[in-house]
Design an enzyme around this catalytic site. Structure first.
Site, PDB file in Angstrom:
ATOM      1  N   ASP A  15      16.192 -49.239  12.165  1.00 29.24           N
ATOM      2  CA  ASP A  15      17.434 -49.177  11.392  1.00 29.24           C
ATOM      3  C   ASP A  15      17.686 -50.470  10.615  1.00 29.24           C
ATOM      4  OD1 ASP A  15      20.011 -48.992  10.450  1.00 29.24           O
ATOM      5  OD2 ASP A  15      20.942 -48.497  12.371  1.00 29.24           O
ATOM      6  N   SER A  29      12.396 -26.972  -1.720  1.00 26.72           N
ATOM      7  CA  SER A  29      11.342 -26.531  -0.798  1.00 26.72           C
ATOM      8  C   SER A  29      10.304 -25.716  -1.578  1.00 26.72           C
ATOM      9  CB  SER A  29      11.959 -25.735   0.359  1.00 26.72           C
ATOM     10  OG  SER A  29      11.021 -25.569   1.389  1.00 26.72           O
ATOM     11  N   ASP A  37      22.998 -49.215   9.806  1.00 27.29           N
ATOM     12  CA  ASP A  37      23.933 -48.127   9.487  1.00 27.29           C
ATOM     13  C   ASP A  37      23.504 -46.811  10.134  1.00 27.29           C
ATOM     14  OD1 ASP A  37      21.636 -47.795   8.067  1.00 27.29           O
ATOM     15  OD2 ASP A  37      22.588 -47.413   6.134  1.00 27.29           O
ATOM     16  N   ASP A  69      15.920 -52.474   7.028  1.00 24.15           N
ATOM     17  CA  ASP A  69      16.314 -52.401   5.623  1.00 24.15           C
ATOM     18  C   ASP A  69      17.500 -53.310   5.325  1.00 24.15           C
ATOM     19  OD1 ASP A  69      18.641 -50.912   6.502  1.00 24.15           O
ATOM     20  OD2 ASP A  69      17.318 -49.179   6.676  1.00 24.15           O
ATOM     21  N   ASP A 118      12.750 -35.606   6.357  1.00 23.82           N
ATOM     22  CA  ASP A 118      12.255 -34.232   6.185  1.00 23.82           C
ATOM     23  C   ASP A 118      10.826 -34.108   6.722  1.00 23.82           C
ATOM     24  OD1 ASP A 118      11.366 -31.777   5.345  1.00 23.82           O
ATOM     25  OD2 ASP A 118      11.955 -32.022   3.252  1.00 23.82           O
ATOM     26  N   HIS A 153      15.556 -31.627   5.447  1.00 23.79           N
ATOM     27  CA  HIS A 153      14.875 -30.752   4.488  1.00 23.79           C
ATOM     28  C   HIS A 153      15.899 -30.093   3.563  1.00 23.79           C
ATOM     29  CE1 HIS A 153      11.791 -28.320   2.774  1.00 23.79           C
ATOM     30  NE2 HIS A 153      12.323 -27.197   3.197  1.00 23.79           N
TER      31      HIS A 153
HETATM   32 CA   LIG Z   1      19.453 -48.992   8.129  1.00 29.09          CA
END
Ligand SMILES: [Ca+2]
Length: 524
Positions: free
Chosen positions: A254, A185, A261, A257, A404, A443
């Site tokens: 989801d 950070s 998962d 890709d 984040d 984060h």
């Molecule tokens: Ca996925």
């Protein structure tokens, strides 16, 4: 530059007090004598040998269990308005790994990072941390104190580093073999600042969620707050509505890709539109978004734009980062719904405009951004030319969580791409600087994705053995029990399921180029 400066400081130290070494002198004696060191602009306030056992950090309730160490407390005054407190902890010679580790801070936190020092000490490091020159997390400290803002921006870490090296030399009779910096950070910002401004300070650097584009990031805080509040200051969105958005964004993206998962691999590729949650006529409003709520979410996702030209000035907050956990920091709550005013609005009130009554609605995202970048260059670290750091043999591991919202990972990736362009390509960058991105991580840590990993060991291997990290193995735990492991891959690579084995095991994944996406799996 640093070696010359350190050597100068060292000579000053030797003049006052020669290093004590040899078996006839106890470590305790040597430690106590460090208080007599005279170093220009530095006051060593105390030095004492601490026995192994519980250590209670100042202002903290929870004691930390530590091995024995020499504790040095000091104050640096590089300017007449500076008051930079820092501590240096030095293991006994037999426990010292021969190395030094500077550790970073969080937010505008004006306090020494004792837990991070403890982690370094337990690994055998001599370590140092600073309060960055002020006390507390409130940015009011900068009002009328431009030098303190510079101390916070970059100077405190550099002065701490230089001085700590000299103190360690005096305690151990020699300089550390290697020096590392570890932070997340604001600590990631400090890490990048060191690599850019003082490339000789550290051999290896871990930059987590680096807030190095701090000025534009702060403009984004204003933008996101203004987008999500009515003119009277009441919030447009609630925590439950934010959770609704995260659920819908993950459901929508989801599988994009190739692996369902529960994680969005790269939110930049997520086409989710908050309008898909718009309330239909007669719907229960608790299950959908009203028109102002749709508009608010879209503005935050879209990010800061120049209102005149439409130019993108800073990335939006990632899709899927809205509210993914119980803690306020696990999503936008801490920055918009729970906050009565924009986070870090004090940067404008006290650092830039010197007007405590400054109103966020008066912000001009074109004119005022140019003004801020001209007036506060010490507050960010965005130089994309890391040639001096690379040339001195430095190695840099950065990491970012794709969930984040505080330090948007899209900006961390954009900086990496910018450095690669400046340094002559990805190949000429990955040989000294690698960015690891973590799907489903918030984060610095936390989130539904694997988010615990050991970047320091990977960095040690790279710096000391020349073994570059091809992946970091990250774990996700529930109540202390690991339920998923996954490789984090060097950007732009992604972890792709091999098509066999558990999707909760890192061994079932390979790091591949993002365009190579041969495999599918649709259920967990
Ligand atoms: Ca996925």
């Amino acid at each position: 530059m640093k070696r010359r400066m350190a050597a100068g400081l060292l000579m000053a130290g030797i003049l006052a007090w020669a290093p004590i070494t040899g078996p006839s002198v106890s470590a305790g004696t040597a430690c106590a004598n460090l208080a007599a060191l005279t170093i220009p602009n530095i006051t060593v306030n105390a030095s004492a040998l601490m026995a192994a056992g519980p250590f209670s950090p100042p202002g903290s309730q929870a004691p930390i269990s530590l091995p024995a160490f020499c504790r040095v407390e000091a104050t640096a005054r590089p300017t007449s308005d500076s008051e930079i407190k820092f501590e240096v902890w030095i293991p006994p010679v037999e426990a010292w790994n021969g190395k030094f580790q500077g550790v970073g801070n969080g937010g505008y936190q004006g306090s020494i990072s004792y837990p991070a020092m403890a982690a370094a000490l337990r690994r055998g490091y001599a370590t140092a941390s600073t309060d960055t020159g002020h006390t507390g997390d409130d940015v009011k400290f900068g009002q009328g104190h431009p030098e303190k803002v510079i101390d916070y921006g970059w100077r405190a870490i550099h002065v701490m580093t230089d001085t700590a090296k000299v103190i360690v030399h005096n305690a151990q009779g020699r300089f550390a073999d290697k020096s590392y910096f570890v932070g997340c950070s604001a600590g990631g910002h400090q890490a990048m600042s060191e690599a850019q401004r003082f490339p000789d300070d550290y051999d290896g650097i871990v930059a987590g969620a680096p807030a190095n584009n701090r000025i534009r990031q702060t403009f984004a805080f204003m933008w996101s707050w203004a987008a999500t509040h009515n003119a009277d200051g009441t919030p447009i969105l609630s925590a439950s509505k934010l959770a609704l958005v995260t659920k819908a964004a993950v459901a929508a993206c989801d599988a994009h890709d190739t692996l369902k998962d529960g994680l969005i691999e790269d939110p930049r590729k997520c086409g989710f539109d908050a309008a898909s949650l718009a309330c239909k006529p007669g719907a229960d409003e608790s299950t959908c978004l009203t028109p102002p709520q749709v508009e608010a979410v879209k503005k935050v996702h879209d990010g800061v734009k120049n209102p005149r030209t439409g130019e993108q000035l800073f990335t939006g907050w990632p899709k899927g980062s809205e509210n993914f956990g119980d803690a306020a920091i696990q999503g936008w709550r801490q920055y918009i719904t729970d906050s009565r005013e924009p986070s870090r609005v004090g940067v404008f009130k006290y650092f830039l405009f010197h007007d405590p009554n400054w109103d966020v609605r008066s912000l001009d995202y074109e004119r005022d951004l140019a003004y801020a970048e001209q007036r506060l260059p010490h507050l960010h670290a965005v130089n994309r030319d890391l040639t001096p750091f690379k040339k001195r043999g430095g190695k840099l591991i950065a990491y970012a969580g794709w969930m984040d919202p505080v330090v948007p990972p899209q900006d961390t990736a954009a900086y990496y791409e910018g450095v690669a362009k400046t340094m002559g390509g990805l190949d000429k960058t990955r040989d000294f600087y690698r960015l690891f991105t973590a799907p489903g991580m918030g984060h610095c840590s936390g989130g539904p994705g694997p988010n615990q990993f050991d970047a320091v060991t990977a960095l040690e291997q790279w710096v000391e053995k020349g073994v570059a990290p091809d992946k970091l193995i990250a774990t996700h735990s529930i109540n202390g029990v690991v339920d998923r492991t996954r490789p984090l891959c060097p950007y732009p690579q992604v972890a792709r399921y091999k098509g066999a084995g558990s999707i909760d095991e890192a061994a079932s994944f390979a790091c591949v180029a993002p365009e190579a996406a041969p495999v599918r799996r649709t259920s967990r």
